[in-house]
Design an enzyme around this catalytic site. Structure first.
Site, PDB file in Angstrom:
ATOM      1  N   SER A  64       0.798  -1.241   0.000  1.00 31.63           N
ATOM      2  CA  SER A  64       0.000   0.000   0.000  1.00 31.63           C
ATOM      3  C   SER A  64       0.825   1.283   0.000  1.00 31.63           C
ATOM      4  CB  SER A  64      -0.939   0.030   1.210  1.00 31.63           C
ATOM      5  OG  SER A  64      -2.094  -0.700   0.930  1.00 31.63           O
ATOM      6  N   LYS A  67       0.696   3.317  -3.075  1.00 34.23           N
ATOM      7  CA  LYS A  67      -0.489   4.134  -3.400  1.00 34.23           C
ATOM      8  C   LYS A  67      -0.167   5.632  -3.390  1.00 34.23           C
ATOM      9  CE  LYS A  67      -3.663   0.678  -1.452  1.00 34.23           C
ATOM     10  NZ  LYS A  67      -4.421   0.266  -0.263  1.00 34.23           N
ATOM     11  N   TYR A 191      -1.752  -3.193 -10.996  1.00 35.72           N
ATOM     12  CA  TYR A 191      -1.827  -2.882  -9.557  1.00 35.72           C
ATOM     13  C   TYR A 191      -0.982  -3.853  -8.729  1.00 35.72           C
ATOM     14  CZ  TYR A 191      -3.874  -2.469  -4.869  1.00 35.72           C
ATOM     15  OH  TYR A 191      -4.054  -2.327  -3.511  1.00 35.72           O
ATOM     16  N   TYR A 243      -4.191   3.292   7.616  1.00 29.16           N
ATOM     17  CA  TYR A 243      -5.491   2.601   7.592  1.00 29.16           C
ATOM     18  C   TYR A 243      -6.426   3.193   8.648  1.00 29.16           C
ATOM     19  CZ  TYR A 243      -2.219  -0.790   5.550  1.00 29.16           C
ATOM     20  OH  TYR A 243      -1.226  -1.397   4.829  1.00 29.16           O
ATOM     21  N   VAL A 261       1.081  -3.811   3.849  1.00 27.75           N
ATOM     22  CA  VAL A 261       0.962  -5.106   4.540  1.00 27.75           C
ATOM     23  C   VAL A 261       2.234  -5.956   4.496  1.00 27.75           C
ATOM     24  CG1 VAL A 261      -1.537  -5.462   4.494  1.00 27.75           C
ATOM     25  CG2 VAL A 261      -0.163  -6.152   2.538  1.00 27.75           C
TER      26      VAL A 261
HETATM   27  N1  GLN Z   1      -1.546  -5.291  -2.426  1.00 27.27           N
HETATM   28  C1  GLN Z   1      -2.271  -5.174  -1.200  1.00 27.27           C
HETATM   29  C2  GLN Z   1      -3.759  -5.330  -1.426  1.00 27.27           C
HETATM   30  O1  GLN Z   1      -4.298  -4.792  -2.326  1.00 27.27           O
HETATM   31  C3  GLN Z   1      -1.969  -3.873  -0.545  1.00 27.27           C
HETATM   32  C4  GLN Z   1      -2.723  -3.680   0.744  1.00 27.27           C
HETATM   33  C5  GLN Z   1      -1.952  -3.045   1.816  1.00 27.27           C
HETATM   34  O2  GLN Z   1      -0.733  -2.956   1.828  1.00 27.27           O
HETATM   35  N2  GLN Z   1      -2.682  -2.630   2.819  1.00 27.27           N
HETATM   36  O3  GLN Z   1      -4.414  -6.005  -0.690  1.00 27.27           O
END
Ligand code: GLN
Length: 307
Positions: A64, A67, A191, A243, A261
């Site tokens: 994430s 992003k 993605y 988050y 994550v």
């Molecule tokens: N690639 C992960 C997903 O889409 C990224 C989520 C994350 O790092 N919170 O679930």
């Protein structure tokens, strides 16, 4: 021995017991191979010097954290008006992969670019006629930010692609409502590669430093991200970067930050430094347990809360 180096070594030792309280993510099967005892930190100052400690050589995937980078690229390509017609600016208070508010919130667009739905909508906007063109463009931008040649972890990308049915469903929902266009599988390929971009905590801290430096590259002095876009990204890091515990993090740490994550966290202390943290064992929300402890101790020590 330098004071900052001593401090980082000490913080790593203090945070290690917290790291192993967490659990490595396994909903992306390839991530479950990570070593839960790993813990690393790097501080990258705006004068282009860095200090690091712990398992700082270990590479990890951005997940994430990517992003924020994609958002910066797309905002520079299209401007705020177009991007925010597809994705909102409000925190959700829900888990990052939740689908709930896509249906209940009107208009049917994702609430912000830091949750999966919003990030998928942003990735859908990367310029290019093919997945390859879009991917090359994103990777080139990331390499500019790190000043290093970075790549992605094919196993992690493939593993996520095979299991990303929740993200797939978010995409089909958004396609139905005109938030995204094009082929959903192509978007997921892009993605999952974006999320699987791999680096160590030093590279990550350097990207955080570019944001901290209002988008100016530390080595070349070039404006690689516009000042306004850097400001918008840091604001999202504060409101949604950790988050559904972004509020607690703002109180306890108070540094614009984005976690993934894989256990990475990128911090950006405006006008001071970037921070890269890695510790794959996560708390229930999905943030690195050891990483949170490290950032809390560091911010308190140096009074780095922006509040
Ligand atoms: N690639 C992960 C997903 O889409 C990224 C989520 C994350 O790092 N919170 O679930």
């Amino acid at each position: 021995m330098n004071h900052t180096q001593d401090l980082l070594d000490d913080l790593i030792n203090q945070a290690r017991p917290f790291a192993i309280k967490g659990k490595v993510a396994d909903y992306i099967p390839a991530l479950s191979d990570q070593d839960p005892t790993d813990l690393a930190i790097c501080i990258y100052s705006l004068d282009n010097t860095s200090f690091y400690s712990g398992d700082y050589m270990k590479k990890f995937t951005l997940q994430s954290i990517s992003k924020v980078i994609t958002l910066a690229l797309v905002l520079m390509d299209y401007g705020e008006e177009k991007v925010f017609s597809k994705v909102g600016m409000e925190p959700t208070g829900d888990p990052f992969n939740s689908i709930a508010k896509l249906e209940t919130h009107k208009p049917s667009k994702p609430l912000n670019p830091m949750i999966n739905a919003g990030a998928l909508a942003v990735t859908n906007m990367i310029k290019g006629d093919t997945v390859i063109e879009k991917w090359d463009r994103l990777l080139e931008f990331i390499c500019h930010l790190t000043g290093e040649k970075v790549s992605y972890n094919e196993d992690v990308a493939y593993s996520e692609l095979q299991t990303a049915n929740l993200n797939r469903s978010l995409c089909y929902f958004m396609k139905q409502h005109g938030v995204i266009t094009g082929n959903v599988e192509d978007l997921l390929v892009l993605y999952t590669k974006q999320c699987a971009v791999e680096m160590n905590c030093v590279d990550l801290a350097k990207i955080g430093a570019v944001f901290a430096n209002d988008g100016i590259d530390l080595e070349t002095g070039r404006q690689v991200i516009s000042r306004d876009v850097a400001r918008i990204c840091k604001t999202f890091m504060v409101t949604c970067g950790m988050y559904n515990s972004s509020g607690e993090f703002a109180i306890k740490v108070g540094i614009p930050a984005k976690s993934g994550v894989s256990g990475g966290i990128m911090g950006s202390v405006p006008g001071k430094c970037g921070i890269g943290v890695f510790g794959p064992a996560l708390d229930e929300i999905g943030n690195s347990s050891g990483g949170l402890k490290l950032l809390e101790m560091l911010s308190t020590k140096y009074s780095w809360s922006i509040f």
